[in-house]
Design a protein around this motif. Sequence first.
Motif, mmCIF file in Angstrom:
data_model
loop_
_atom_site.group_PDB
_atom_site.id
_atom_site.type_symbol
_atom_site.label_atom_id
_atom_site.label_comp_id
_atom_site.label_asym_id
_atom_site.label_seq_id
_atom_site.Cartn_x
_atom_site.Cartn_y
_atom_site.Cartn_z
ATOM 1 N N GLN A 148 5.737 -1.502 -8.740
ATOM 2 C CA GLN A 148 6.856 -2.409 -8.478
ATOM 3 C C GLN A 148 8.182 -1.665 -8.498
ATOM 4 O O GLN A 148 9.101 -1.971 -7.736
ATOM 5 N N THR A 149 8.268 -0.650 -9.361
ATOM 6 C CA THR A 149 9.539 0.062 -9.502
ATOM 7 C C THR A 149 9.793 1.036 -8.364
ATOM 8 O O THR A 149 10.789 1.760 -8.380
ATOM 9 N N ALA A 151 10.472 -0.252 -5.636
ATOM 10 C CA ALA A 151 11.395 -1.091 -4.852
ATOM 11 C C ALA A 151 12.565 -1.626 -5.661
ATOM 12 O O ALA A 151 13.569 -2.032 -5.083
ATOM 13 N N VAL A 152 12.433 -1.675 -6.974
ATOM 14 C CA VAL A 152 13.501 -2.213 -7.820
ATOM 15 C C VAL A 152 13.746 -1.268 -8.991
ATOM 16 O O VAL A 152 12.823 -0.650 -9.510
ATOM 17 N N ASN A 165 8.509 6.005 -5.299
ATOM 18 C CA ASN A 165 9.216 5.910 -4.024
ATOM 19 C C ASN A 165 8.716 6.985 -3.074
ATOM 20 O O ASN A 165 8.508 6.742 -1.877
ATOM 21 N N CYS A 189 1.348 -1.953 -5.113
ATOM 22 C CA CYS A 189 2.470 -1.800 -6.039
ATOM 23 C C CYS A 189 2.418 -2.888 -7.111
ATOM 24 O O CYS A 189 2.973 -3.985 -6.917
ATOM 25 N N THR A 191 3.071 -4.997 -10.632
ATOM 26 C CA THR A 191 4.031 -5.204 -11.696
ATOM 27 C C THR A 191 3.410 -4.709 -13.000
ATOM 28 O O THR A 191 2.388 -4.011 -12.993
ATOM 29 N N PHE A 247 2.742 -5.619 -2.704
ATOM 30 C CA PHE A 247 3.202 -5.834 -4.084
ATOM 31 C C PHE A 247 2.339 -6.902 -4.763
ATOM 32 O O PHE A 247 2.178 -8.010 -4.248
ATOM 33 N N ASP A 249 2.876 -8.542 -7.802
ATOM 34 C CA ASP A 249 3.946 -8.605 -8.806
ATOM 35 C C ASP A 249 4.325 -10.008 -9.236
ATOM 36 O O ASP A 249 5.375 -10.200 -9.867
ATOM 37 N N TYR A 252 7.986 -10.969 -8.392
ATOM 38 C CA TYR A 252 9.157 -10.287 -8.953
ATOM 39 C C TYR A 252 10.105 -9.788 -7.877
ATOM 40 O O TYR A 252 11.322 -9.999 -7.961
ATOM 41 N N THR A 253 9.578 -9.128 -6.863
ATOM 42 C CA THR A 253 10.441 -8.527 -5.843
ATOM 43 C C THR A 253 10.908 -9.540 -4.801
ATOM 44 O O THR A 253 11.663 -9.188 -3.890
#
Length: 255
Positions: A148-149, A151-152, A165, A189, A191, A247, A249, A252-253
Motif C-alpha cells: 500500500q505504501t 502509493a501513499v 515504488n 499491494c 495494506t 491494491f 487495502d 485505504y487508497t
Amino acid sequence: MSLAERFSLTGKKALVTGASKGIGTELCRVMSEAGADIVAVARDAAGLAEVKSVVEGNGRRCLTISADLGQADAPERAAREALAAWGKIDILVNNAGVSFPKLLVDQTIEEWDLIQAVNLRAPWLIARTLVPAMMAQKAGKIVNVSSQTSAVALTEHGAYAASKNGLNGLTKVMTAEWAAYNIQCNTVCPTVTMTPMGQQVWGDPAKLGPMVAKIPAGRVAQTVEVCDVILFLCSQASDMVTGQDIFVDGGYTAL
C-alpha cells in the motif's frame, strides 16, 4: 473452458520467495490446493520444512531452496537451481521482503541497501533468470508483492516505500518487454497484514489503531485475502490483466 479450469493451477510449477512465513507460507498452501507444484525459497530451513509438509499434504510436489536473497548471487542461484530440477517455472511470485521502520534521518545505509537488495534487486534477478524459459513456451505469470505504501506516504517507511515504488515501476517495464510473449506481470499491494513482519511493525495497539481508523473496511487484511488475489493473477482467468497494481487495502487508497 470451465470456471474451475480457468482458475486452476493444475500442472503448473510455481516459485515463491519468502515462503517460510506469512503471506508466502499461506500462498504455498493456496497454490498447491489449486494444483500447482511449488518451489519454496526462503532462509528459514525449519519454516521451509513445514511448507513442504503442507504442499505435499495437498498432493503436490515441493522443492525447497534455502537462500538469503539479500546476497547478490543468491537470487540467480536459487532460480537456476529450480530450473535445473524442474526444467521450467510457469509462475513466479516475488514475495520476500524486509523492512526496518525508522525515520529517514535515522535509517542506516546498511539497512537501506539491504531493503533495496531483497525487495527490489532480487525480484529482477530471479525474473531475468526464469523468463527465457517462459518466453520459449510463450506463457508465464509474474506477481510481485508490493505494498500500500507504494502509493501513499507512511512515516518510518522511507526505504521500504522506495523499494516498493521501484518494484511497481519494474513490473510495468516487465510488462512492456514481456507481454508479447504472453507473460503477465502484476503487483499486489496489501495494506497492513498481520504476518510476522506485520506484527513486528504494527503489534502495538497504540500504533495500529490510527492506521485501522484510516481503512474504510475497518480492519487489517488477512493473509488468505492477499493470496486469493495472487491466485487469480496466476491463473488463466487473468490472461488479459498485466501491468497492474492491485491494491488489497480495504479501501485505504480510495480516500
